[in-house]
Design a protein around this motif. Structure first.
Motif, short mmCIF file in Angstrom:
data_model
loop_
_atom_site.label_atom_id
_atom_site.label_comp_id
_atom_site.label_asym_id
_atom_site.label_seq_id
_atom_site.Cartn_x
_atom_site.Cartn_y
_atom_site.Cartn_z
N GLN A 405 1.14 -1.11 0.01
CA GLN A 405 -0.25 0.00 0.41
C GLN A 405 0.61 1.51 0.26
OE1 GLN A 405 -2.52 -0.39 3.55
NE2 GLN A 405 -4.23 -0.36 1.93
N THR A 406 2.27 1.05 0.79
CA THR A 406 2.75 2.33 0.64
C THR A 406 3.94 2.74 -0.38
OG1 THR A 406 4.30 1.43 1.53
CG2 THR A 406 2.23 2.14 3.16
N GLY A 407 3.70 1.61 -1.56
CA GLY A 407 4.63 1.58 -2.24
C GLY A 407 5.66 1.33 -1.68
N ALA A 408 6.34 0.09 -0.92
CA ALA A 408 8.09 -0.12 -1.21
C ALA A 408 7.82 -1.45 -1.31
CB ALA A 408 8.31 0.42 0.97
N PRO A 447 10.83 9.64 -1.68
CA PRO A 447 10.64 9.15 -3.41
C PRO A 447 9.98 7.66 -3.71
CG PRO A 447 11.79 10.51 -3.06
CD PRO A 447 11.93 10.14 -1.76
N THR A 448 9.44 7.31 -4.37
CA THR A 448 8.98 5.79 -4.63
C THR A 448 9.83 5.03 -4.71
OG1 THR A 448 6.74 6.24 -5.30
CG2 THR A 448 7.79 4.05 -5.96
N ARG A 451 11.78 4.16 -1.42
CA ARG A 451 11.03 2.83 -0.56
C ARG A 451 11.67 1.45 -0.37
NH1 ARG A 451 4.85 5.39 -1.74
NH2 ARG A 451 5.78 8.07 -1.59
N GLN A 452 12.73 1.49 0.43
CA GLN A 452 12.87 -0.09 -0.28
C GLN A 452 12.45 -0.43 1.74
OE1 GLN A 452 16.36 -1.31 -2.28
NE2 GLN A 452 17.83 -1.98 0.01
N LEU A 453 12.41 -1.54 2.60
CA LEU A 453 12.35 -1.99 3.54
C LEU A 453 13.48 -3.27 3.50
CD1 LEU A 453 9.69 -2.72 5.98
CD2 LEU A 453 10.69 -4.44 5.85
N THR A 454 14.25 -3.20 4.11
CA THR A 454 15.46 -4.56 3.85
C THR A 454 15.33 -5.78 5.85
OG1 THR A 454 16.62 -3.06 2.70
CG2 THR A 454 17.36 -4.85 4.49
N ILE A 455 14.89 -6.71 5.56
CA ILE A 455 15.32 -7.32 6.88
C ILE A 455 16.32 -8.09 7.39
CG2 ILE A 455 13.65 -9.66 7.69
CD1 ILE A 455 11.04 -9.02 6.76
N THR A 472 14.05 3.71 5.10
CA THR A 472 15.18 4.69 3.98
C THR A 472 14.50 5.86 4.49
OG1 THR A 472 14.12 3.78 1.81
CG2 THR A 472 16.49 2.93 2.23
N GLY A 473 13.28 6.11 5.76
CA GLY A 473 12.68 7.00 5.89
C GLY A 473 13.67 8.26 6.05
#
Length: 538
Positions: A405-408, A447-448, A451-455, A472-473
């Motif tokens: 939904q957040t485009g991440a 910016p789209t 938006r990267q979420l890393t685990i 990356t906020g």
């Protein structure tokens, strides 16, 4: 007038303070060189000492050489080096070293807080100033008496005069600088401006009553000055008290100079001014401390009220969970029956797959309700051997709708052959879900393409596993970071501020730790550790 500030932080950097210090020192030295004992720096008011103590308290010991050189420059430029250069350097070393040590004692030993926020801080400052000024006086005056500049019979009176000038300089100027240099903003209203102007006029009127054309030759009405100063201190706390004392002291010096009062009488006035200063600072500190206590009580009352509402909500939730279990069990039974019928009648594989998912999700919902209910009621969790790679994969699958939904985008970096851990899979999934949701929401304004979420999951030493959720906020604000895991602290408009607090409790119950840090490249990393399964349990 509203004053806001933060801990020991000042609005200017230490480098800037050290750069401007010599110029301010020389200016104060020049304007205060009155009623001196020729040709030394023994005056009824010595504000450079107050400036020195404040800067030494803020900057620390590295300011001592700057103070020493500034004192020497004052002797050269203001007094024309009244004694030989070696004696000048030695006497100023005594002053700089003593006040440097006094500032260190105030901050490190007495634990004086930022902005003199407590009554004990004001008392400590006054006491240390009195003792340090006495030590400086003995060394400074003793050195020149040994050189024959003064007779030993005059040592006592000169020491008293020097002492009161030093103490009044420190107690008037140091608190003002320590309080006002740390305030980032002032919020004024017209009413506040009018009140401040009225208070300034009251101080001026009191000085006029003491020294004006209608004043007595004995100047016995000095106590009138207490009235406006007490008014300011009671209204604005310590910041107001420090400003009122400084304005009164400057007005007093000007009045004494205009009236050409003799030196002995001026020293008498400075003793009275010292009593006024200590009274005002203590009153201001009491007012400020009381207001902080009242604000703290109001915050706790709001938190207790919130906690009470949450307790009631928890009881309602427990009852609701009990009621939901029955239809949920029935739904599972119907779904299993439908699956058997579909298998018996040769239904399409797509229908069987959907029924399998319905059964799996209803079973998971049942486990979540039971697990969280047990955790809230008992603080206990179900333990089993877990592969964290599987737990992370399941959490990602559950969080994917929120993240998308957040485009991440989601990236995983899981070390091969991770050791197994022991824990409750549902609770650990809840922790990961909370962290991933927070990370995705933190990147909503980025910016789209950023938006990267890393685990990341890897072995933590020889005895555990570390899992990190990175975004990356914009990163955490300093104030939020200090209270990040406290209950009811949130930056979300509709949040309750319990997610991270509960997540930390879950991790701690599992024997691990949860922490957060700002990343150098931007963003935030939340990391938790879990102990691996002991060899006996593998």
């Amino acid at each position: 007038m509203t004053v806001q500030g933060d801990q020991w932080g000042v609005r200017v950097s230490s480098r800037w303070l050290l750069a401007v210090y010599p110029f301010v020192h020389l200016f104060l030295d020049w304007i205060s060189f009155i009623h001196e004992l020729p040709p030394l720096n023994i005056t009824p008011w010595n504000p450079p000492s107050g400036l020195a103590v404040a800067v030494l308290a803020i900057v620390g010991p590295r300011a001592v050489p700057v103070v020493w050189l500034s004192l020497t420059a004052g002797d050269a430029l203001v007094r024309g080096l009244p004694v030989d250069f070696g004696t000048t350097l030695l006497s100023n070393a005594v002053i700089a070293g003593t006040y440097g040590f006094a500032a260190w004692v105030l901050c490190r030993r007495f634990g004086v807080s930022a902005g003199l926020g407590r009554v004990r801080d004001v008392v400590s400052l006054a006491a240390v100033a009195a003792i340090a000024a006495a030590v400086v006086g003995f060394g400074y005056i003793g050195l020149f008496t040994l050189q024959g500049l003064f007779p030993w019979s005059a040592f006592g009176p000169i020491l008293v005069r020097h002492w009161v000038g030093e103490v009044i300089g420190i107690t008037v100027l140091s608190p003002f600088l320590l309080v006002w240099l740390r305030m980032p903003s002032l919020h004024w209203s017209w009413r506040g401006v009018a009140e401040v102007l009225a208070q300034g006029a009251a101080i001026a009127l009191a000085l006029w009553a003491d020294f004006g054309p209608l004043a007595s030759d004995q100047y016995e009405y000095f106590y009138i000055l207490f009235l406006p100063v007490v008014w300011v201190a009671s209204r604005h706390g310590l910041p107001g008290a420090t400003a009122a004392v400084l304005v009164t002291q400057v007005g007093l010096i000007v009045a004494i100079q205009v009236m050409e009062i003799e030196t002995a009488r001026m020293t008498h006035f400075q003793f009275l001014m010292l009593a006024l200063t200590i009274t005002a600072l203590l009153l201001g500190a009491v007012v400020s401390e009381r207001r902080r206590s009242e604000a703290w009580v109001r915050e706790r009352q709001a938190e207790f009220a919130h906690a009470s509402r949450l307790t009631e909500a928890g009881e309602m939730t427990a009852a609701l969970a009990h009621e939901i279990n029955q239809p949920l069990t029935a739904a599972m039974s119907y779904a299993r029956a439908a699956r058997k019928i579909a298998q018996r009648d040769g239904a399409p594989s797509q229908l069987s797959e959907i029924l399998d998912k319905i059964v799996a999700q209803t079973e998971r919902a049942d486990r979540v309700i039971r697990s969280l209910r047990e955790f809230v009621r008992k603080g206990e969790s179900r333990r089993e051997k877990l592969d964290m790679a599987v737990v992370i994969a399941d959490a990602i699958a559950l969080a994917r709708p929120v993240v998308e939904q957040t485009g991440a985008s989601v990236v995983t970096e899981i070390e091969a052959g991770l050791p197994w851990v022991q824990g409750d899979p549902i609770q650990l999934q809840q922790v990961l879900l909370n962290l991933m949701r927070n990370a995705a929401e933190a990147m909503a304004d980025c910016p789209t393409n950023r938006r990267q979420l890393t685990i990341v999951a890897n072995a933590a030493g020889q005895n555990g596993v570390e899992v990190s959720v990175r975004d990356t906020g914009p990163g955490l604000a300093e104030l939020v970071e200090r209270h990040l895991f406290s209950p009811f602290v949130t930056t979300k408009e509709t949040g309750m501020g319990l997610g991270l607090s509960i997540a930390r409790s879950i991790i701690e119950i599992h024997g691990g730790t949860l922490s957060a840090q700002r990343l150098a490249a931007g963003g935030t990393s939340f990391s938790f550790t879990l102990p691996m399964v002991s060899p006996d349990e593998r």
